[in-house]
Design a protein around this motif. Structure first.
Motif, mmCIF file in Angstrom:
data_model
loop_
_atom_site.group_PDB
_atom_site.id
_atom_site.type_symbol
_atom_site.label_atom_id
_atom_site.label_comp_id
_atom_site.label_asym_id
_atom_site.label_seq_id
_atom_site.Cartn_x
_atom_site.Cartn_y
_atom_site.Cartn_z
ATOM 1 N N TYR A 304 0.728 -0.733 -0.267
ATOM 2 C CA TYR A 304 0.118 -0.173 0.407
ATOM 3 C C TYR A 304 1.567 0.956 0.291
ATOM 4 N N LEU A 305 0.150 2.355 -0.476
ATOM 5 C CA LEU A 305 1.534 3.684 -1.054
ATOM 6 C C LEU A 305 0.432 4.702 -0.057
ATOM 7 N N GLU A 306 0.446 5.777 -0.278
ATOM 8 C CA GLU A 306 -0.641 6.850 0.178
ATOM 9 C C GLU A 306 0.518 8.000 0.407
ATOM 10 N N ALA A 307 -0.171 9.340 -0.189
ATOM 11 C CA ALA A 307 0.920 10.332 0.013
ATOM 12 C C ALA A 307 0.394 11.347 0.032
ATOM 13 N N SER A 308 0.754 12.043 1.730
ATOM 14 C CA SER A 308 -0.285 13.880 1.639
ATOM 15 C C SER A 308 1.091 14.834 2.325
ATOM 16 N N TRP A 309 1.020 15.720 2.429
ATOM 17 C CA TRP A 309 1.283 16.742 2.946
ATOM 18 C C TRP A 309 1.893 16.527 4.245
#
Length: 913
Positions: A304-309
């Motif tokens: 799983y991969l997720e990006a946010s600031w």
């Protein structure tokens, strides 16, 4: 003092209060050992085995100075093997080695009598050559030999040269004889990193274990790894080069020898330290960063991969594909996009360690990577930035064994935070720069994106703090002398005056009970009291203070032999307790008192295990509570600039993020005991072994921010320790404790630290400059009246030889803890327009220091008619240059910290109404 040392070191009359801690140390010691080579020989069965090597009986358990720990007993390698069912076939050689160690103990006792034993310094016994008769006995009944290399830890300032990282002629001869006589040889390294290429390739050397400096249960921990009672899960936290000259730092070494042309070191490698250099310049190491073998095998896949600031989140599935239970370290590296800011090939961006997985068992690990961990420091804009492009994530078991698994795409250059322009180099430095790396075909991997438009950069700016507030009671007649003074310290600030209601009858108890503010209480204290609060107890002088209590207080002073205390002379009058500080990173260091000797910081970091660090911290905090210690001076968070330097065991890693996060785990563990806390050390660039505390480190702002400060900032953000300890050296021309940009603008304004900043023991900085810079507590103590001299116009005090009075006192390790020259308000400067003079009578000899200053153009010597010599010094009349508010602010920071201490709580409990 010497009697205590001798009793604690040799007679072992002191017993550990918590003997069950040994089991904890044994487990931590085994978890921190790294299996570097295994050709199927390990794990091994118990039985007959040959044992050679100096480390077999003269095992190193801990370090020197602040890393040295008294304990009641230790387990060497020989004892550990015998304890765990092995039979040794080398009794004759071991007896000779033990006899040599005992003879050397006589030298050690002489060292102790000189008052040096408390530093842990030992006369390491040279290894005994193996004779033909020894070998004939050794090979009976076994084809397996364990050889323990032990290189002594060299003291600070001792010149070891490159040869200290190479095997000695005796060691090479002994290894050669063993390798030709035994089918199976297990090499154990009981020291820092050495040049091993010549022996690592030997066919009969079937296994290599990096034992390092593993604590008091060393022998038992090693036996657990050898037999498979513990499946090795340690991983290197520094790159092991084939030879010393492969390190980028070897040409600007961390040691100054007698041939050095100047008392400074240029960090010419810039950001390319450790694996950052080996990867970017394609230098093949002997063992890469993060390397370590196991008795089983693992498979790792990104789920799983997720990006946010806020963070990049990755979930990794780890499966044990081998035949025995074990633990795996998950390592995630990030290759940042190439742009205007120089970057390494990759950086460690996240890590985690699984629990114990049985064969076929899996575990999913979620790793969160803060956005700041992916930033670079742009010197041009003085900001932390993320440049446009692909952030490639690599999953693997070490820095040279990874596979691309994900990427995060950023659409434009984004400024994450602007900071103040401080700590600039004073000379031009030329740095290493690698060739641009080739574009990679990423293939099919998981992708996420970030948009710079979604990040709000407003108010993400840390301004320079250009003023100080002096708190005055209403009606006070005080005028700012600092604002009107043409002389300014290295960073000038404006003094604001703030008048508040009189609080002349309040105590620190009232602050804690929220009856008055800290500022109100501090405004009621005289400069004489303030000056004693900002200096440790060592060398203090007494001053009368009115008793503001209408009841009695019982004050119990901790009399143990520890590193330092703050003043306790205001405990029963103002409610300000004296708090206690004890070294160190490897365990509580109390003279003559047996405490738990943990694995060295290097070994603890090799666990790559946050839970292990917390566990150590909890055991450590338990002893702090028992011995009434408020603060331990640990963790030591400087990076391994060169892991073959002999003091690398003191620090965690060459990677700053790994060091900071693991250090935070230790802090969290200690703080679980109410009123116990830690002081991080040493901010920053404490990587030299020059033996001179005034050495100057020239370093780029990018390297300073990305490498040398990051361990401390990471630990600060995660665990909020009670304070930080400055390094004693200079950074870009100015002592670290006198750097306002470091102590105020970075540590306090940028990081948001509300704790206290301490000066290093026996630092040579000017203490008024330190207080002005935001260094709050002068350790281990100082002359308070000399601090106050900076607040008034003071003339120099000269000796009969023409030089000023030099104060050196309160010696530890034959070094003065308090040292200064009595120049008063006068500052030597050949371009200055002020002069002071003194006369040396005709029959007196002029000081060599005066003659040296004459050559530098700082003074002139004129012979007068009567034969006397008139010495005239050139300089600047600084007048009164330290603001009262700067002294007050230091006290506010100190009291704001110690009001939460165990000593504070105990003092309030002892108050009798």
């Amino acid at each position: 003092m010497a009697i205590k040392r001798l009793r604690g070191v040799f007679s072992k009359t002191s017993k550990m209060q918590f003997p069950e801690h040994r089991d904890v140390v044994r487990g931590l010691g085994a978890d921190g050992m790294v299996l570097l080579k295994n050709s199927g020989i390990l794990p091994m069965n118990k039985g007959n085995v040959a044992l050679f090597g100096a480390g077999a009986v003269d095992t190193i358990f801990c370090g020197l100075y602040f890393n040295y720990v008294f304990t009641d007993s230790t387990v060497n390698v020989k004892e550990g093997l015998l304890n765990n069912g092995f039979t040794l076939t080398t009794d004759s050689w071991l007896s000779k080695m033990e006899k040599a160690v005992k003879l050397n103990d006589k030298k050690e006792k002489q060292v102790a009598k000189k008052g040096l034993a408390f530093e842990g310094k030992r006369c390491r016994t040279p290894e005994v050559p193996i004779s033909v008769a020894d070998m004939a006995e050794a090979i009976l009944g076994t084809d397996t030999c364990i050889y323990v290399v032990r290189h002594g830890i060299i003291s600070e300032g001792e010149e070891g040269g490159e040869n200290q990282y190479q095997l000695t002629e005796t060691e090479l001869s002994n290894i050669g004889l063993i390798a030709s006589s035994f089918k199976n040889v297990i090499l154990v390294i009981n020291s820092g990193m050495l040049e091993l290429s010549s022996v690592a390739r030997m066919k009969s050397i079937k296994a290599i274990i990096y034992m390092g400096v593993p604590g008091m249960e060393a022998g038992n921990s090693l036996a657990d790894v050898l037999t498979g009672a513990v499946n090795p899960s340690g991983r290197l936290t520094a790159t092991w080069a084939k030879k010393y000259k492969d390190y980028s730092t070897c040409y600007s070494p961390s040691v100054l020898n007698k041939s050095a042309k100047s008392n400074e070191i240029d960090y010419k490698e810039g950001i390319f330290v450790g694996y950052r250099y080996f990867d970017a310049f394609d230098v093949t190491p002997l063992f890469p960063f993060g390397f370590g073998l196991s008795y089983t095998s693992f498979d790792m896949e990104l789920e799983y991969l997720e990006a946010s600031w806020m963070a990049v989140v990755l979930r990794v599935k780890v499966t044990n594909t081998g035949e025995c239970a074990g633990r795996q370290v998950v390592q995630l590296y990030c290759s940042q996009p190439q742009g205007n800011v120089e970057k390494p090939y990759q950086i460690l961006s996240g890590f985690g360690k699984t629990g114990k997985l049985k064969p076929g068992e899996s575990e999913e690990m979620t790793i969160k990577i803060p956005i700041m961990a992916l930033c670079s420091f742009d010197e041009e804009s003085t900001a932390w930035v993320m440049e446009k492009g692909d952030y490639l994530f690599r999953l693997g078991s070490n820095s040279r064994d990874t596979k691309l698994c994900a990427k995060v795409v950023l659409d434009r250059m984004t400024i994450i935070k602007r900071v103040t322009n401080v700590m600039e180099p004073t000379k031009e430095l030329k740095f290493l720069s690698p060739s641009p790396r080739a574009e990679e075909d990423t293939g099919y991997i998981k992708v996420a994106s970030l948009s710079g438009d979604d990040y709000n950069s407003e108010n993400k700016y840390v301004p320079v703090k250009q003023e100080v507030t002096t708190y005055l009671t209403e009606g006070s007649k005080y005028a700012s002398y600092v604002n009107e003074n043409p002389y300014s310290m290295p960073t000038r600030v404006h003094e604001n005056l703030e008048y508040i209601k009189p609080c002349g009858s309040t105590t620190l108890f009232d602050v804690i009970k929220n009856k008055v503010s800290m500022e109100e209480f501090v405004s009621s204290l005289s400069p004489e009291v303030l000056a004693r609060i900002v200096a440790g107890e060592c060398g203090e002088s007494k001053v009368e203070s009115e008793n503001r209590f209408n009841f009695d207080i019982i004050h119990e002073k901790n009399k143990l032999g520890i590193s330092a205390r703050t003043t306790s002379q205001f405990a029963t009058t103002l409610g300000i307790p004296g708090v206690t500080f004890a070294d160190g990173p490897s365990g509580l260091r109390i003279e003559g008192v047996a405490c738990t000797c943990f694995p060295s910081p290097m070994n603890m970091a090799q666990t790559w295990d946050m839970s292990a660090m917390v566990r150590m911290g909890r055991v450590y905090g338990r002893e702090m509570e028992y011995y009434n210690i408020d603060y331990c001076i640990a963790p030591a968070l400087n990076i391994h600039r060169n892991p073959m330097r002999n003091r690398a065991y003191e620090f965690y890693s060459e990677d700053p993020s790994l060091a900071g996060i693991l250090g935070a785990g230790f802090v969290i563990g200690v703080k679980r005991y109410e009123g116990r806390d830690v002081i991080m050390k040493n901010v920053a660039t404490y990587n030299q072994e020059s033996g001179t505390s005034d050495v100057n480190i020239n370093v780029s702002r990018q390297a300073f921010g990305e490498l040398y400060l990051r361990p401390f900032s990471a630990c600060q953000m995660v665990a909020s320790p009670a304070g930080l300890l400055n390094s004693g050296n200079k950074i870009n021309g100015l002592y670290s404790s006198s750097q306002r940009g470091l102590n105020t603008d970075i540590i306090k304004s940028d990081w948001g630290s509300t704790g206290m900043v301490l000066s290093d023991w026996a630092s040579k900085s000017e203490k008024a400059y330190d207080l002005h810079a935001g260094c709050d507590l002068i350790m281990p103590g100082f002359d308070p009246d000399h601090i106050l001299e900076a607040m008034i116009k003071t003339a120099p005090t000269f000796e009969a030889d023409g030089y000023v009075t030099v104060v050196n006192k309160n010696y530890v390790y034959n070094e003065p803890m308090i040292t200064y020259e009595k120049w008063g308000s006068f500052l030597l400067d050949k371009s200055g327009d002020a002069q002071v003079s003194t006369v040396v009578v005709a029959d007196a000899q002029i000081s060599e220091k005066v003659l040296s200053l004459e050559k530098q153009g700082l003074c002139s010597i004129k012979t007068q008619d009567d034969g006397s010599r008139l010495i005239t010094y050139k300089g600047i009349d600084r007048g009164a240059y330290l603001a009262l508010g700067e002294l007050q602010q230091a006290v506010i920071n100190i009291l704001g910290t110690i009001k939460n201490s165990a000593s504070m709580k105990k003092l309030m409990e002892n108050a009798i109404n």
